[in-house]
Design a protein around this motif. Structure first.
Motif, PDB file in Angstrom:
ATOM      1  N   SER A 101      84.414  58.246 -24.625  1.00 14.49           N
ATOM      2  CA  SER A 101      83.336  57.328 -24.233  1.00 14.49           C
ATOM      3  C   SER A 101      81.976  57.854 -24.666  1.00 14.49           C
ATOM      4  CB  SER A 101      83.372  57.095 -22.718  1.00 14.49           C
ATOM      5  OG  SER A 101      83.271  58.325 -22.015  1.00 14.49           O
ATOM      6  N   GLN A 137      75.878  46.316 -19.513  1.00 12.49           N
ATOM      7  CA  GLN A 137      76.981  45.913 -18.638  1.00 12.49           C
ATOM      8  C   GLN A 137      77.937  44.953 -19.343  1.00 12.49           C
ATOM      9  OE1 GLN A 137      73.736  45.927 -17.908  1.00 12.49           O
ATOM     10  NE2 GLN A 137      73.331  46.123 -15.696  1.00 12.49           N
ATOM     11  N   ILE A 183      80.130  46.922 -21.948  1.00 13.38           N
ATOM     12  CA  ILE A 183      81.214  47.780 -21.462  1.00 13.38           C
ATOM     13  C   ILE A 183      82.227  47.018 -20.602  1.00 13.38           C
ATOM     14  CG2 ILE A 183      79.713  49.815 -21.475  1.00 13.38           C
ATOM     15  CD1 ILE A 183      79.544  49.600 -18.441  1.00 13.38           C
ATOM     16  N   PHE A 184      81.996  45.720 -20.387  1.00 10.11           N
ATOM     17  CA  PHE A 184      82.905  44.949 -19.525  1.00 10.11           C
ATOM     18  C   PHE A 184      84.348  44.946 -20.038  1.00 10.11           C
ATOM     19  CE2 PHE A 184      84.918  40.888 -18.314  1.00 10.11           C
ATOM     20  CZ  PHE A 184      84.962  41.083 -16.939  1.00 10.11           C
ATOM     21  N   SER A 236      85.844  48.286 -19.519  1.00 10.75           N
ATOM     22  CA  SER A 236      86.118  48.560 -18.102  1.00 10.75           C
ATOM     23  C   SER A 236      87.482  48.017 -17.699  1.00 10.75           C
ATOM     24  CB  SER A 236      85.023  47.938 -17.224  1.00 10.75           C
ATOM     25  OG  SER A 236      83.755  48.444 -17.561  1.00 10.75           O
ATOM     26  N   ILE A 256      90.057  50.346 -19.104  1.00  8.43           N
ATOM     27  CA  ILE A 256      90.135  51.580 -18.316  1.00  8.43           C
ATOM     28  C   ILE A 256      90.850  51.320 -16.990  1.00  8.43           C
ATOM     29  CG2 ILE A 256      88.773  53.334 -17.118  1.00  8.43           C
ATOM     30  CD1 ILE A 256      88.846  53.680 -20.124  1.00  8.43           C
ATOM     31  N   ALA A 257      90.639  50.134 -16.415  1.00  9.13           N
ATOM     32  CA  ALA A 257      91.339  49.781 -15.168  1.00  9.13           C
ATOM     33  C   ALA A 257      92.846  49.741 -15.402  1.00  9.13           C
ATOM     34  CB  ALA A 257      90.836  48.445 -14.647  1.00  9.13           C
ATOM     35  N   PHE A 262      88.418  56.159 -14.243  1.00  9.28           N
ATOM     36  CA  PHE A 262      87.242  55.304 -14.044  1.00  9.28           C
ATOM     37  C   PHE A 262      85.969  56.138 -14.019  1.00  9.28           C
ATOM     38  CE2 PHE A 262      89.029  51.177 -12.595  1.00  9.28           C
ATOM     39  CZ  PHE A 262      88.088  50.360 -13.189  1.00  9.28           C
ATOM     40  N   PHE A 306      82.634  55.991 -16.636  1.00  2.00           N
ATOM     41  CA  PHE A 306      81.297  55.582 -16.218  1.00  2.00           C
ATOM     42  C   PHE A 306      80.298  56.744 -16.190  1.00  2.00           C
ATOM     43  CE2 PHE A 306      83.584  51.846 -14.750  1.00  2.00           C
ATOM     44  CZ  PHE A 306      82.720  50.847 -15.138  1.00  2.00           C
ATOM     45  N   THR A 356      74.544  55.430 -15.071  1.00  2.00           N
ATOM     46  CA  THR A 356      74.672  53.994 -15.350  1.00  2.00           C
ATOM     47  C   THR A 356      73.346  53.273 -15.104  1.00  2.00           C
ATOM     48  OG1 THR A 356      77.003  54.084 -14.703  1.00  2.00           O
ATOM     49  CG2 THR A 356      75.988  51.916 -14.814  1.00  2.00           C
TER      50      THR A 356
END
Length: 482
Positions: A73, A97, A100-101, A104, A107-108, A382, A386, A451
């Motif tokens: 990252s 935001q 990176i949505f 994200s 990554i989830a 996570f 971040f 962030t």
């Protein structure tokens, strides 16, 4: 999925895969180095070595995965910022935001996979790894002994000049040092011309049959002046059998505590069931101890005849200040002797039970830590993303230079806090929950801060906050002098 989302996702996944493979290879080399004494010089074929390494691989993933996500990252978003691709996105109205949505979500999904891996694959691999090592020693027991050097096998140090036979189980020129249980060195030496190793896959006992040898044992005289003569006892034998427990041999590991316990071989459901049993055992131990102490410390009458009891009860109608005065001298002496004996016995009992309860509590704590670790690895994915994504956007440097410095520093901090918290919680200095989650709790504010600063285009360190008050102070002083 839009073109930008596909581009960011592809860039991140390619970088992550490359970094993961490189780091995984490095950690595999470290594992081989740690087990080199167990693999080298024991005539293992390539297939057995490959199995050995394969079963040890899954335990590396909890270390490699968060570090790979962190470094990937930082490198991905550092490259985007360095090449002004973020500036182009922002000029088009796309915020950090929004950028990176899609990552994200990825990554989830990766966190869920990491949890399933830690809950199912790692326990199974640990089980196979330990049993594979045990089977090596049982099917080919000669692998536990190396020619020309002393090999640590259970309670014995064994040296042989030559191994022969189909499986190397026929030994020649045998020297054995038996370890002392008191920790004062080896006092027993066994020498034999030859011998044979006999084992069975169904048993964990390795039998060593020795032929034509001598048995030497140091003797410790009671008189100190006789010890300088170094006396010993010697006996000869035509046949002598030694039984070696291989289950003790298989506890030797780079992470001895995890191998000796079963917590790493259990999934979440099995850990919950085991913890319930351990709690019941601990509670029963406490209840049993309290009942025994009450029995031991209860007042026991030294006089059994009913007449003397009635006289004693009459005397107690007016209770004197000194209760012992109602007894005879002989009875007083018996009471005091018995009380002293009970106090000493109770003290030893309390100390022994305290050690036993502490051991049981440590076992409970280690099982709780194994349970929480399965969730910590999912959250760590996570957390590292971040931290890495906004950090890369702030420092605006890609490649393997500055990003790897930041990644290693952050990961070492995470790993150190994690290890520190676990050690304290094992000794019951912290709750297992805090011990397992301490590193995540400490680094979560850093992720939020980075962030926030990356979203608002604030640098890593705002020097104006430090230098602005100093500049104002100097301006006031200059005005006063003028």
């Amino acid at each position: 999925m839009k073109i930008l989302d596909r581009y960011l996702l592809k860039t991140f996944l390619v970088t992550f895969t490359t970094v993961f493979v490189i780091l995984f290879f490095i950690f595999i080399l470290q594992t081989i180095w740690l087990f080199i004494a167990e693999l080298a010089g024991k005539d293992l074929d390539a297939g057995m070595v490959l199995k050995f390494i394969t079963f040890s691989m899954p335990r590396i993933v909890p270390l490699v995965l968060p570090l790979s996500i962190l470094l990937a990252s930082i490198m991905t978003f550092g490259n985007l910022a360095e090449n002004y691709e973020f500036a182009a996105m922002k000029s088009a109205g796309i915020s950090l935001q929004r950028a990176i949505f899609p990552l994200s979500i990825s990554i989830a999904l990766l966190s869920i996979v990491a949890f399933l891996f830690a809950n199912n694959v790692i326990p199974y691999a640990e089980y196979k790894f330990i049993n594979f090592r045990k089977n090596i020693a049982q099917v080919q027991p000669a692998l536990a002994i190396t020619e020309g050097q002393f090999s640590d096998v259970g309670l014995y140090n064994i040296k042989v000049n030559k191994k022969s036979g189909e499986n190397g189980n026929v030994l020649t020129g045998i020297t054995i040092h038996k370890k002392s249980t008191t920790g004062d060195g080896s006092k027993t030496v066994i020498k034999a011309k030859d011998g044979e190793l006999i084992s069975s896959e169904k048993s964990s006992i390795l039998k060593l049959e020795l032929n034509n040898g001598n048995y030497y044992e140091d003797v410790t005289p009671k008189k100190y002046e006789d010890r300088e003569k170094l006396p010993f006892a010697k006996s000869s034998f035509k046949k002598y059998t030694i039984n070696i427990d291989l289950s003790e041999l298989n506890k030797v590991d780079v992470d001895e505590e995890n191998i000796s316990n079963t917590n790493t071989m259990l999934n979440v459901n099995e850990l919950n069931y085991t913890l319930d049993s351990l709690h019941k055992s601990f509670k029963n131990e406490v209840i049993s101890f309290s009942e025994n102490i009450n029995i031991q410390t209860g007042f026991t009458s030294f006089v059994n005849d009913q007449t003397h009891k009635k006289d004693t009860i009459k005397k107690l109608k007016t209770i004197p200040k000194d209760l012992l005065s109602i007894f005879t001298k002989k009875e007083q002496q018996a009471i005091l002797t018995n009380t002293l004996s009970n106090l000493v016995s109770t003290g030893y009992n309390i100390d022994a039970t305290q050690v036993n309860l502490a051991t049981k509590q440590k076992t409970i704590n280690t099982h709780y830590l194994a349970l929480y670790d399965k969730f910590v690895i999912a959250y760590a994915c996570f957390l590292m993303f971040f931290i890495g994504a906004p950090l890369g956007a702030i420092i605006r440097k890609g490649g393997l230079g500055l990003p790897i410095v930041f990644a290693v520093f952050i990961f070492i901090t995470f790993h150190f806090i994690n290890t520190f918290g676990k050690r304290i919680s094992q000794e019951d200095g912290l709750t297992p929950f805090l011990g397992a989650w301490m590193s995540s709790i400490v680094l979560t504010p850093l992720a939020l801060l980075l962030t926030y600063r990356a979203t608002n285009d604030i640098g890593l360190i705002n020097l104006d906050v430090i230098f602005s008050p100093i500049q104002k102070l100097f301006k006031k002083l200059i005005k006063k002098q003028k």
